[in-house]
Design an enzyme around this catalytic site. Sequence first.
Site, PDB file in Angstrom:
ATOM      1  N   TYR A   1      14.656  34.425 -11.997  1.00  8.34           N
ATOM      2  CA  TYR A   1      15.021  33.606 -10.840  1.00  8.34           C
ATOM      3  C   TYR A   1      14.815  32.132 -11.147  1.00  8.34           C
ATOM      4  CZ  TYR A   1      10.022  33.003  -9.687  1.00  8.34           C
ATOM      5  OH  TYR A   1       8.688  32.668  -9.719  1.00  8.34           O
ATOM      6  N   CYS A   2      15.521  31.300 -10.397  1.00 10.82           N
ATOM      7  CA  CYS A   2      15.375  29.846 -10.491  1.00 10.82           C
ATOM      8  C   CYS A   2      15.732  29.261  -9.122  1.00 10.82           C
ATOM      9  CB  CYS A   2      16.237  29.261 -11.608  1.00 10.82           C
ATOM     10  SG  CYS A   2      17.996  29.631 -11.467  1.00 10.82           S
ATOM     11  N   THR A   3      15.919  27.965  -9.038  1.00 16.34           N
ATOM     12  CA  THR A   3      16.104  27.314  -7.737  1.00 16.34           C
ATOM     13  C   THR A   3      17.364  27.787  -7.019  1.00 16.34           C
ATOM     14  OG1 THR A   3      15.013  25.348  -8.625  1.00 16.34           O
ATOM     15  CG2 THR A   3      16.195  25.099  -6.552  1.00 16.34           C
TER      16      THR A   3
END
Length: 344
Positions: free
Chosen positions: A197-199
């Site tokens: 996951y990331c922003t």
Amino acid sequence: MQLRNKYSKEELIKQLESEDFQRKTFSFYRYVNFDEPNTYRDELFEKWFQLNCKGRIYIAKEGINAQMSIPEHNTDAFFTDLNNRKELANMPIKWAIEDDGKSFFKLIIKVRPKIVADGLDDNTFDTTKVGNHLSPIEFHNEIGKEDTIVIDMRNHYESEVGHFENAICPDVDTFREEIEMVVNDFGEDKDKKFLLYCTGGIRCEKASAYLKHHGFEDVNQLHGGIIAYAQEIKQLGIESKFRGKNFVFDERLGESINNEIISKCHQCGKACDTHTNCANDDCHLLFIQCDECKEHYQGCCTDECTDIIQLPMEERVLLRSKFHDKYSKSQIYRQRIRPKLLKK
């Protein structure tokens, strides 16, 4: 035809503060081929400047990556323009969670080699063979399962203020460092399920393709990133498995997901998740600082920087090259700030 900003930062902030209407903050990205990114950049700037858009947009031959704000009364006109461009039609939009309308004070559209500075050579792996896209609720349900590894694909200063439960948060400064660390550290776990996951999801596109290229079998990514997750969990009334604040790359520097503070002031160790840039412009280090330390250090990261901002400009100029020769920003954080925090 105006293709560049003509005002100073002070004038732009004054204009923003005097606005008598509401703004909406959002982001989007798309990997799509632009044959003439410079020409496309100018077209977007001319139109979006007329609509009073503000934000930071990067365009490359490989696509577009945008974080923006727009006056509410121009929303329909903006999305009409967006959908009239075949390359940008039906764009998935991620709306800000906490939005005071002050996220950006000017419009910046830049042409770059890549829409994310990932440091990877795209010719060495197939960037189109990405991982499985999981919806926020699917991602939520997978967290905590046996033989499932959750990895935060952001830098240390982002994951420090907020991350998913049981997530592995590599202590790195760049995406390139992180992806290589994951490949090296989890080489014996390639048969397990990986949740990335990331922003907003954009970094996971390259990360998942890179992992699959290196033999990782079950690679999954949070579609829409933390922003999409926070919105869906809130709508469903489900307790969030993301703890703390989501770091964002605008003037806000973060938006709380579950109102929990999981990080500490880098100077006194007090619970705090407020990022700031050092008031010494020759340093400008991004770090976490509570209100008390902000007053004590006058917004600086160290006593040294506090002393420097008291000097006449002539002396500061003389010190400038010496300061940058001696320290990189990562060295300032790791050698001069973090040790103080770890002693708390």
